[in-house]
Design a protein around this motif. Sequence first.
Motif, mmCIF file in Angstrom:
data_model
loop_
_atom_site.group_PDB
_atom_site.id
_atom_site.type_symbol
_atom_site.label_atom_id
_atom_site.label_comp_id
_atom_site.label_asym_id
_atom_site.label_seq_id
_atom_site.Cartn_x
_atom_site.Cartn_y
_atom_site.Cartn_z
ATOM 1 N N GLY A 157 29.685 26.575 109.715
ATOM 2 C CA GLY A 157 30.354 27.629 110.472
ATOM 3 C C GLY A 157 31.291 27.151 111.563
ATOM 4 O O GLY A 157 31.831 27.968 112.311
ATOM 5 N N CYS A 158 31.474 25.844 111.681
ATOM 6 C CA CYS A 158 32.411 25.333 112.687
ATOM 7 C C CYS A 158 33.836 25.663 112.272
ATOM 8 O O CYS A 158 34.165 25.626 111.090
ATOM 9 C CB CYS A 158 32.274 23.821 112.844
ATOM 10 N N ARG A 159 34.673 25.962 113.235
ATOM 11 C CA ARG A 159 36.083 26.253 112.983
ATOM 12 C C ARG A 159 36.870 24.934 112.923
ATOM 13 O O ARG A 159 36.428 23.907 113.450
ATOM 14 C CB ARG A 159 36.657 27.143 114.086
ATOM 15 N N ALA A 160 38.031 24.992 112.300
ATOM 16 C CA ALA A 160 38.857 23.796 112.107
ATOM 17 C C ALA A 160 39.188 23.096 113.427
ATOM 18 O O ALA A 160 39.165 21.859 113.505
ATOM 19 C CB ALA A 160 40.135 24.152 111.361
ATOM 20 N N THR A 161 39.465 23.859 114.468
ATOM 21 C CA THR A 161 39.813 23.263 115.769
ATOM 22 C C THR A 161 38.649 22.447 116.317
ATOM 23 O O THR A 161 38.842 21.326 116.792
ATOM 24 C CB THR A 161 40.208 24.362 116.774
ATOM 25 N N ALA A 162 37.445 22.976 116.244
ATOM 26 C CA ALA A 162 36.267 22.270 116.753
ATOM 27 C C ALA A 162 35.983 21.019 115.920
ATOM 28 O O ALA A 162 35.626 19.966 116.462
ATOM 29 C CB ALA A 162 35.057 23.194 116.746
ATOM 30 N N ILE A 163 36.149 21.129 114.616
ATOM 31 C CA ILE A 163 35.928 19.973 113.732
ATOM 32 C C ILE A 163 36.951 18.891 114.052
ATOM 33 O O ILE A 163 36.601 17.708 114.172
ATOM 34 C CB ILE A 163 36.021 20.389 112.246
ATOM 35 N N ALA A 164 38.208 19.275 114.200
ATOM 36 C CA ALA A 164 39.269 18.310 114.502
ATOM 37 C C ALA A 164 38.989 17.594 115.816
ATOM 38 O O ALA A 164 39.160 16.376 115.930
ATOM 39 C CB ALA A 164 40.619 19.010 114.540
ATOM 40 N N ARG A 165 38.559 18.350 116.804
ATOM 41 C CA ARG A 165 38.252 17.759 118.110
ATOM 42 C C ARG A 165 37.105 16.758 117.979
ATOM 43 O O ARG A 165 37.157 15.665 118.525
ATOM 44 C CB ARG A 165 37.884 18.869 119.090
ATOM 45 N N GLN A 166 36.074 17.126 117.232
ATOM 46 C CA GLN A 166 34.910 16.245 117.087
ATOM 47 C C GLN A 166 35.254 14.979 116.306
ATOM 48 O O GLN A 166 34.771 13.901 116.615
ATOM 49 C CB GLN A 166 33.774 16.992 116.380
ATOM 50 N N LEU A 167 36.120 15.097 115.287
ATOM 51 C CA LEU A 167 36.464 13.947 114.448
ATOM 52 C C LEU A 167 37.718 13.222 114.939
ATOM 53 O O LEU A 167 38.179 12.292 114.288
ATOM 54 C CB LEU A 167 36.641 14.391 112.997
ATOM 55 N N ASN A 168 38.268 13.679 116.074
ATOM 56 C CA ASN A 168 39.439 13.049 116.680
ATOM 57 C C ASN A 168 40.631 12.991 115.723
ATOM 58 O O ASN A 168 41.192 11.935 115.452
ATOM 59 C CB ASN A 168 39.084 11.646 117.200
#
Length: 186
Positions: A157-168
């Motif tokens: 359920g994570c959104r793309a923005t949060a995933i991108a931030r977490q994976l740099n």
Amino acid sequence: MARIGYARVSTLDQDLEIQQERLTAEGCQIVRCEKVSGASRLGRTELATIIEFLREDDELIVTRLDRLGRDTRDVLNIVHECEQRGAYVTVLEPHVSTKGEMGKVILTVLGMVAQMERRFIKERQREGIEKAKAVGVYKGGKSRIDHNLARELYARGCRATAIARQLNCSRMQIYRILSARTMQDD
């Protein structure tokens, strides 16, 4: 009159520090940075922000022309947008400014050279990859992002923005990973 620096590198593992130091030493009050390809203007939000906020007699400064763009048309469009706002563009290496008429001519020529150089680099890269494939040593580029983790986070359920931030990485990279999986499932 503001002097605004723009620093750009193409990949996440490249360093912006040298450009930032040079721009600060040149008297830039603001230095905006991003890690994104200069092949097009897509995803270059820092550059768009700078252009949006340029005012009369402001100066956009880059260390080299290829930091502004690799395509002649893009470079000329950026210069034009800056001029529409009453601002001008200065390139430090070689030192060229659009404040004078000759600067625009020189920037056009340099932009054409940068675009040609990019084509030569891509051609040499393609030739090298073909040669490596022919002898069986090409294995493709290393993946810098954990695709499985990106998909797993999305499934949770994570959104793309949060995933991108977490994976740099960028949101666009996350969207590509997710769409590639969808295409494989079809």
